[in-house]
Design a protein around this motif. Structure first.
Motif, PDB file in Angstrom:
ATOM      1  N   ALA A 191      -7.337  52.957  47.066  1.00  0.00           N
ATOM      2  CA  ALA A 191      -8.139  53.801  48.271  1.00  0.00           C
ATOM      3  C   ALA A 191      -9.414  52.916  48.530  1.00  0.00           C
ATOM      4  N   GLY A 192      -9.792  52.032  47.492  1.00  0.00           N
ATOM      5  CA  GLY A 192     -11.082  51.320  47.725  1.00  0.00           C
ATOM      6  C   GLY A 192     -12.241  51.998  47.470  1.00  0.00           C
ATOM      7  N   ILE A 193     -12.101  52.852  46.216  1.00  0.00           N
ATOM      8  CA  ILE A 193     -13.603  53.537  46.008  1.00  0.00           C
ATOM      9  C   ILE A 193     -14.439  52.708  45.014  1.00  0.00           C
ATOM     10  N   PRO A 194     -15.310  52.505  45.037  1.00  0.00           N
ATOM     11  CA  PRO A 194     -16.125  51.889  43.712  1.00  0.00           C
ATOM     12  C   PRO A 194     -16.238  52.813  42.700  1.00  0.00           C
ATOM     13  N   PRO A 195     -16.324  52.309  41.638  1.00  0.00           N
ATOM     14  CA  PRO A 195     -16.723  50.654  41.268  1.00  0.00           C
ATOM     15  C   PRO A 195     -15.213  50.080  40.647  1.00  0.00           C
ATOM     16  N   LEU A 196     -14.190  50.702  41.326  1.00  0.00           N
ATOM     17  CA  LEU A 196     -13.009  50.024  40.706  1.00  0.00           C
ATOM     18  C   LEU A 196     -12.586  48.443  41.297  1.00  0.00           C
ATOM     19  N   ALA A 197     -11.514  47.948  40.945  1.00  0.00           N
ATOM     20  CA  ALA A 197     -11.115  46.725  41.371  1.00  0.00           C
ATOM     21  C   ALA A 197     -10.673  46.934  43.042  1.00  0.00           C
ATOM     22  N   GLY A 198     -10.001  47.956  43.597  1.00  0.00           N
ATOM     23  CA  GLY A 198      -9.819  47.836  44.863  1.00  0.00           C
ATOM     24  C   GLY A 198     -10.730  47.898  45.771  1.00  0.00           C
ATOM     25  N   PHE A 199     -12.149  48.442  45.608  1.00  0.00           N
ATOM     26  CA  PHE A 199     -13.097  48.444  46.032  1.00  0.00           C
ATOM     27  C   PHE A 199     -13.990  46.951  46.343  1.00  0.00           C
ATOM     28  N   THR A 200     -13.857  46.253  45.200  1.00  0.00           N
ATOM     29  CA  THR A 200     -14.404  44.985  44.979  1.00  0.00           C
ATOM     30  C   THR A 200     -13.672  44.057  45.952  1.00  0.00           C
ATOM     31  N   GLY A 201     -12.435  44.022  45.623  1.00  0.00           N
ATOM     32  CA  GLY A 201     -11.480  43.459  46.374  1.00  0.00           C
ATOM     33  C   GLY A 201     -11.558  43.496  48.177  1.00  0.00           C
ATOM     34  N   LYS A 202     -11.450  44.657  48.583  1.00  0.00           N
ATOM     35  CA  LYS A 202     -11.770  45.041  49.954  1.00  0.00           C
ATOM     36  C   LYS A 202     -12.844  44.301  50.396  1.00  0.00           C
ATOM     37  N   PHE A 203     -14.007  44.464  49.448  1.00  0.00           N
ATOM     38  CA  PHE A 203     -15.372  44.136  49.944  1.00  0.00           C
ATOM     39  C   PHE A 203     -15.289  42.563  50.171  1.00  0.00           C
ATOM     40  N   LEU A 204     -14.763  41.847  49.385  1.00  0.00           N
ATOM     41  CA  LEU A 204     -14.639  40.485  49.236  1.00  0.00           C
ATOM     42  C   LEU A 204     -13.727  39.881  50.896  1.00  0.00           C
ATOM     43  N   LEU A 205     -12.631  40.772  50.841  1.00  0.00           N
ATOM     44  CA  LEU A 205     -11.975  40.180  52.043  1.00  0.00           C
ATOM     45  C   LEU A 205     -12.686  40.616  53.684  1.00  0.00           C
ATOM     46  N   ILE A 206     -13.201  41.730  53.564  1.00  0.00           N
ATOM     47  CA  ILE A 206     -14.137  42.251  54.607  1.00  0.00           C
ATOM     48  C   ILE A 206     -15.128  41.282  54.830  1.00  0.00           C
ATOM     49  N   LYS A 207     -16.088  40.730  53.799  1.00  0.00           N
ATOM     50  CA  LYS A 207     -16.993  39.933  53.814  1.00  0.00           C
ATOM     51  C   LYS A 207     -16.793  38.640  54.359  1.00  0.00           C
ATOM     52  N   ALA A 208     -15.537  38.061  54.027  1.00  0.00           N
ATOM     53  CA  ALA A 208     -14.845  36.835  54.452  1.00  0.00           C
ATOM     54  C   ALA A 208     -14.413  36.724  55.711  1.00  0.00           C
ATOM     55  N   VAL A 209     -14.158  37.955  56.116  1.00  0.00           N
ATOM     56  CA  VAL A 209     -13.674  38.161  57.703  1.00  0.00           C
ATOM     57  C   VAL A 209     -15.040  38.065  58.494  1.00  0.00           C
ATOM     58  N   LEU A 210     -16.063  38.843  58.188  1.00  0.00           N
ATOM     59  CA  LEU A 210     -17.281  38.853  58.894  1.00  0.00           C
ATOM     60  C   LEU A 210     -17.967  37.473  58.777  1.00  0.00           C
ATOM     61  N   ALA A 211     -17.784  36.779  57.824  1.00  0.00           N
ATOM     62  CA  ALA A 211     -18.407  35.557  57.714  1.00  0.00           C
ATOM     63  C   ALA A 211     -18.075  34.450  58.905  1.00  0.00           C
ATOM     64  N   GLU A 212     -16.992  34.776  59.706  1.00  0.00           N
ATOM     65  CA  GLU A 212     -16.282  33.915  60.505  1.00  0.00           C
ATOM     66  C   GLU A 212     -16.483  34.788  61.793  1.00  0.00           C
ATOM     67  N   TYR A 266      -4.326  60.387  52.043  1.00  0.00           N
ATOM     68  CA  TYR A 266      -3.075  60.213  51.514  1.00  0.00           C
ATOM     69  C   TYR A 266      -3.395  59.899  49.792  1.00  0.00           C
ATOM     70  N   TYR A 267      -4.093  59.109  49.571  1.00  0.00           N
ATOM     71  CA  TYR A 267      -4.206  58.835  47.988  1.00  0.00           C
ATOM     72  C   TYR A 267      -4.686  59.822  47.321  1.00  0.00           C
ATOM     73  N   PHE A 268      -5.810  60.506  48.024  1.00  0.00           N
ATOM     74  CA  PHE A 268      -6.470  61.628  47.105  1.00  0.00           C
ATOM     75  C   PHE A 268      -5.662  62.943  47.416  1.00  0.00           C
ATOM     76  N   GLY A 269      -4.298  62.935  48.252  1.00  0.00           N
ATOM     77  CA  GLY A 269      -3.786  63.954  48.267  1.00  0.00           C
ATOM     78  C   GLY A 269      -3.035  64.100  46.889  1.00  0.00           C
ATOM     79  N   VAL A 270      -2.474  62.850  46.361  1.00  0.00           N
ATOM     80  CA  VAL A 270      -1.918  62.732  44.960  1.00  0.00           C
ATOM     81  C   VAL A 270      -2.993  63.192  43.930  1.00  0.00           C
TER      82      VAL A 270
END
Length: 481
Positions: free
Chosen positions: A376-397, A421-425
């Motif tokens: 789901a991309g909730i900090p501080p887990l890997a999914g959050f940091t990965g999505k943050f880096l991807l969005i940061k790379a997009v915003l830089a352009e 749906y993730y938190f439904g599980v």
């Protein structure tokens, strides 16, 4: 010598053949040692990958094969993923009526194709590695031939896979006919002056359609939910991480090693595909109740997030793709390991099967919750940091192309939708009661170790990203931008 550069491939191929031959001599009731032997062999190959290879780029077979930092990164990635998938396969093995050795060996042959894909520097090797992966999965998806869902999944994967192969071959033929070469450096040199050539554009687009099938991106994503639902659970896990990562390493090679000048002109196309894939995956996942089907649509959405890094056309975006895939590896394999254990004790694979799991097995509940929260991309887990880096790379352009701002907004909207749906599980695990069975669920030692490893990986990659990010940046340093 060429053989020295393909040591890892030779070792994995030999291991696959040894497992297949050993299967002939073991009694039918005791095939588990084959899985443990294959997993132990992969650990040896993984250790070997850290020794004897230089930091630069080495070429073999007339330049068709390249061993560079990007190839080594993905080879190690695939070896770790295959090791964990084999542990899940051992847990699942009692649900295979026959062919345990064949299942392990075909998993290794799919790994062999992935190792070659990581080093593809020629369209011929790209095609051969893709076919080795795809044909292996044809068998693995339909391996439970006594189950109608597995057979249906196998047929669907076969038909759509064959169609994607046709697109890939036709695209390669057009690229070769236009540029006069299939070697990536030569294609890059020739394509620089042929950016407006329609045949080259169509050929490249067809190749991307074939690769899009591997990563389950719009518009060739329709196979994923049905195949994820019907395939054996270890196969679904292997598809979710191995096949997807192979597609992305080949995308990086084609777009930034073979066609960088053309790729620059396709930024808007990549943005649209990424946004459509994110929206399709998340919107379709919302009403799902089958857990494997839900993760199938989730996989489509994550392909969209990863395509953000591709569409950014920057080193920052490329390194973010590698980082995100690494976190995704531990996240998705933890989920499928839990699914493999839980579905042994319940009928069906509905989300309700996880009701009351926190009382029946705290470790399984924690592993599934870690996975869902990270996805789901909730900090501080890997999914959050990965999505943050991807969005940061997009915003830089974004200053160069406002479409990137729209893509970043779409990604954030996708994250918000996915929380439902993730938190439904997670809600089913911790707040719902299982009225059918409240007995404790036993966990084997290998599966317990796998879950703990994945949970540590999810947390560590999220809170301490620098070492992995530096490795990813070093891996993509040689790609054209």
């Amino acid at each position: 010598m060429n053989l020295q550069l393909i040591t890892l491939e030779l070792l994995v191929g030999a291991l696959g053949l040894l497992v297949l031959l050993a299967d002939l001599f073991l009694p039918a009731r005791n095939k588990a040692p084959l899985g443990y032997a294959a997993a132990a062999g992969l650990l040896v190959v993984l250790a070997w990958s850290f020794a004897g290879f230089g930091a630069g780029a080495d070429y073999a077979f007339g330049g068709m094969y390249v061993l560079d930092p990007l190839a080594l990164f993905f080879k190690r990635f695939f070896l770790v993923a295959a090791f964990l998938v084999l542990l899940i396969s051992i847990e699942f093995s009692d649900r295979l009526s026959a062919g345990h050795g064949e299942y392990y060996s075909i998993t290794l042959f799919a790994l062999l194709g992935m190792l070659f894909a990581a080093s593809a520097n020629h369209f011929a090797l790209l095609f051969v590695s893709l076919e080795l992966i795809t044909v292996s999965f044809y068998v693995l998806v339909g391996f439970q031939r006594t189950r109608l869902l597995s057979l249906e999944a196998g047929v669907k994967y076969l038909i759509i896979g064959a169609l994607s192969t046709g697109f890939t071959v036709f695209g390669i033929a057009l690229v070769f006919g236009t540029t006069g070469s299939m070697e990536f450096p030569a294609v890059m040199k020739a394509a620089g002056s042929l950016v407006e050539n329609r045949m080259l554009q169509i050929g490249t687009l067809f190749v991307l359609v074939g690769l899009g099938f591997k990563i389950a991106a719009v518009p060739v994503q329709i196979w994923a939910p049905d195949v994820y639902q019907g395939a054996p659970t270890p196969t679904t896990a292997w598809l979710a991480i191995g096949s997807k990562a192979a597609g992305f390493v080949l995308l990086l090679r084609v777009l930034f090693s073979a066609m960088p000048d053309l790729t620059v002109h396709w930024a808007n196309l990549l943005i649209w595909i990424s946004a459509a894939t994110i929206l399709y995956g998340n919107l379709c996942a919302i009403p799902q109740r089958n857990i494997k089907r839900l993760l199938g649509y989730s996989s489509i959405a994550h392909a969209g997030y990863l395509l953000m890094g591709i569409s950014a056309l920057s080193a920052e975006g490329q390194s973010a793709v590698l980082y995100y895939l690494s976190g995704y590896l531990f996240t998705v394999l933890a989920a499928f390991a839990v699914i493999c254990v839980v579905l042994r004790h319940v009928d069906g694979d509905d989300v309700s099967a996880f009701a009351g799991l926190s009382q029946r097995s705290p470790l399984l509940a924690a592993g599934m919750a870690f996975s869902m929260v990270s996805l789901a991309g909730i900090p501080p887990l890997a999914g959050f940091t990965g999505k943050f880096l991807l969005i940061k790379a997009v915003l830089a352009e974004g200053e160069a192309n406002t479409g990137y701002y729209c893509l970043a907004f779409t990604a954030i909207a996708g994250v918000v939708m996915s929380i439902y749906y993730y938190f439904g599980v997670v809600r089913a695990i911790y707040t719902s009661e299982n009225t059918a069975d409240t007995g404790a669920i036993g966990i084997s030692i290998p599966t317990r170790g796998l879950l703990l490893l994945c949970m540590v990986g999810i947390l560590l990659i999220g809170v301490y990203p620098q070492p992995l990010l530096e490795a990813a940046q070093a891996a993509v340093a040689g790609l054209a931008r």
